[in-house]
Enzyme design. Structure first.
Site, short mmCIF file in Angstrom:
data_model
loop_
_atom_site.label_atom_id
_atom_site.label_comp_id
_atom_site.label_asym_id
_atom_site.label_seq_id
_atom_site.Cartn_x
_atom_site.Cartn_y
_atom_site.Cartn_z
CB SER A 142 -0.84 -0.01 1.29
OG SER A 142 -1.49 1.22 1.49
CE1 TYR A 155 -4.54 -2.03 4.98
CE2 TYR A 155 -3.29 -0.02 4.58
CZ TYR A 155 -4.01 -1.10 4.10
OH TYR A 155 -4.21 -1.24 2.74
P1 NAD Z 1 -11.47 -6.15 -0.31
O1 NAD Z 1 -12.08 -6.03 1.06
O2 NAD Z 1 -12.28 -5.79 -1.51
O3 NAD Z 1 -10.93 -7.64 -0.53
C1 NAD Z 1 -10.24 -8.33 0.47
C2 NAD Z 1 -10.14 -9.79 0.09
O4 NAD Z 1 -9.48 -10.48 1.15
C3 NAD Z 1 -11.52 -10.46 -0.06
O5 NAD Z 1 -11.46 -11.42 -1.10
C4 NAD Z 1 -11.71 -11.16 1.28
O6 NAD Z 1 -12.59 -12.28 1.24
C5 NAD Z 1 -10.27 -11.60 1.55
N1 NAD Z 1 -10.03 -11.92 2.95
C6 NAD Z 1 -10.34 -11.19 4.05
N2 NAD Z 1 -9.97 -11.84 5.15
C7 NAD Z 1 -9.39 -13.00 4.76
C8 NAD Z 1 -8.79 -14.10 5.44
N3 NAD Z 1 -8.72 -14.14 6.77
N4 NAD Z 1 -8.31 -15.14 4.71
C9 NAD Z 1 -8.41 -15.12 3.35
N5 NAD Z 1 -8.94 -14.11 2.66
C10 NAD Z 1 -9.43 -13.06 3.36
O7 NAD Z 1 -10.12 -5.30 -0.22
P2 NAD Z 1 -9.21 -4.60 -1.35
O8 NAD Z 1 -9.40 -3.15 -1.23
O9 NAD Z 1 -9.37 -5.26 -2.66
O10 NAD Z 1 -7.77 -4.89 -0.76
C11 NAD Z 1 -6.90 -5.90 -1.25
C12 NAD Z 1 -5.48 -5.60 -0.79
O11 NAD Z 1 -5.08 -4.35 -1.32
C13 NAD Z 1 -5.32 -5.51 0.73
O12 NAD Z 1 -4.12 -6.08 1.13
C14 NAD Z 1 -5.30 -4.01 0.97
O13 NAD Z 1 -4.61 -3.67 2.13
C15 NAD Z 1 -4.57 -3.54 -0.27
N6 NAD Z 1 -4.80 -2.13 -0.59
C16 NAD Z 1 -6.05 -1.68 -0.90
C17 NAD Z 1 -6.21 -0.33 -1.20
C18 NAD Z 1 -7.54 0.26 -1.57
O14 NAD Z 1 -7.61 1.49 -1.73
N7 NAD Z 1 -8.58 -0.54 -1.74
C19 NAD Z 1 -5.11 0.52 -1.19
C20 NAD Z 1 -3.87 0.02 -0.87
C21 NAD Z 1 -3.72 -1.32 -0.58
#
Ligand code: NAD
Length: 260
Positions: A142, A155
């Site tokens: 991130s 985080y």
């Molecule tokens: P999201 O909530 O849409 O998806 C998260 C995924 O992780 C889902 O498929 C969920 O079922 C799975 N998950 C949650 N807990 C779990 C567990 N215990 N075991 C297995 N799977 C599990 O989130 P996102 O925004 O797509 O985020 C994905 C990644 O990207 C994360 O690591 C997040 O920190 C990172 N990220 C997101 C953003 C953003 O703006 N959305 C920015 C920077 C980084």
């Protein structure tokens, strides 16, 4: 094209992980999906992806906070499609609170999923990549792996940890044909961020649209969300020959967030 390569994308039932799975499927890889969701949702996603690749598309619902379930996930991949060639460590959760009131169980969960799971999956898949003399490990960190924000202690700690883990494993694998990189998205409109926008709107008594605008203008100079598809395309690039010498990096896709 990633014909005959097997890609494991953790947390791929939603958001960024799903976007990456779609783009890798378009390159004809075998896709192993993981994450939570209803059987109907998972069936729908699996079917969608099967239309994109001539490889296999399989799902395993391991809870990545548990080492034994991660072991089961990796054994499942090896049994069904062979060892993992492309490991995308994407699953992650968020919790926002000042440190004094940060719930201890939320701290433990975030460190366990956002950081420790990346160690476990890497440890369990690296031998297979070395054996085949090719591999890609891409950790979805991130902008918070590079800079901090208040009220996100767990985080930010976990994501800085992911960037450190990435560098360390990249040095251990530097002489092999395995590369290890972190991708550092800024804001991407997924359920994880929608939840934060709703929380902001409620706390400040403003509309969802105003809270969205505030969220972007506070951090992301482009004032535009990156998309799961763009992150998927970056992963496809990191899997290409052109990226053979890119290892140990933390690549932002953040509309200028970390340039400030
Ligand atoms: P999201 O909530 O849409 O998806 C998260 C995924 O992780 C889902 O498929 C969920 O079922 C799975 N998950 C949650 N807990 C779990 C567990 N215990 N075991 C297995 N799977 C599990 O989130 P996102 O925004 O797509 O985020 C994905 C990644 O990207 C994360 O690591 C997040 O920190 C990172 N990220 C997101 C953003 C953003 O703006 N959305 C920015 C920077 C980084």
């Amino acid at each position: 094209m990633l014909n005959k390569k097997t890609a494991l994308i953790t947390g791929s039932t939603s958001g960024i992980g799903l976007g990456i799975a779609i783009q890798l499927a378009k390159q004809n890889a075998n896709i192993i999906l993981n994450g939570f969701g209803s059987p109907d949702e998972i069936e729908k996603i699996t079917k969608e992806l099967k239309d994109l690749t001539s490889g296999k598309v399989l799902f395993h619902g391991a809870n990545l906070m548990k080492r034994n379930e991660i072991e089961e996930l990796i054994s499942f991949c090896e049994k069904e499609v062979g060892s993992v060639d492309i490991l995308i460590n994407n699953a992650g959760i968020q919790y926002v609170s000042p440190v004094e009131t940060f719930p201890v169980e939320k701290w433990d969960q975030i460190i366990s999923l956002n950081l420790s799971a990346c160690f476990h999956t890497t440890q369990l898949t690296l031998a297979g990549m070395r054996r085949k003399n090719w591999g890609r490990i891409i950790n979805i960190a991130s902008a918070h792996g590079l800079v901090a924000s208040a009220e996100k202690s767990a985080y930010v700690a976990a994501k800085h940890g992911v960037v450190g883990l990435t560098k360390s494993i990249a040095l251990e694998t530097a002489k092999s044909s395995v590369t290890v990189n972190a991708v550092c998205p800024g804001w991407v409109l997924t359920p994880l961020v929608e939840q934060q926008i709703k929380q902001k709107a409620e706390q400040k008594g403003i509309t969802y649209e105003q809270a969205t605008h505030d969220l972007l203008s506070e951090k992301q100079p482009s004032l535009t969300f990156a998309t799961p598809e763009q992150l998927g395309d970056l992963c496809v690039f990191l899997c290409s020959k052109a990226a053979d010498q890119i290892t140990g990096t933390a690549l932002p896709m953040d509309g200028g967030w970390t340039a400030q």
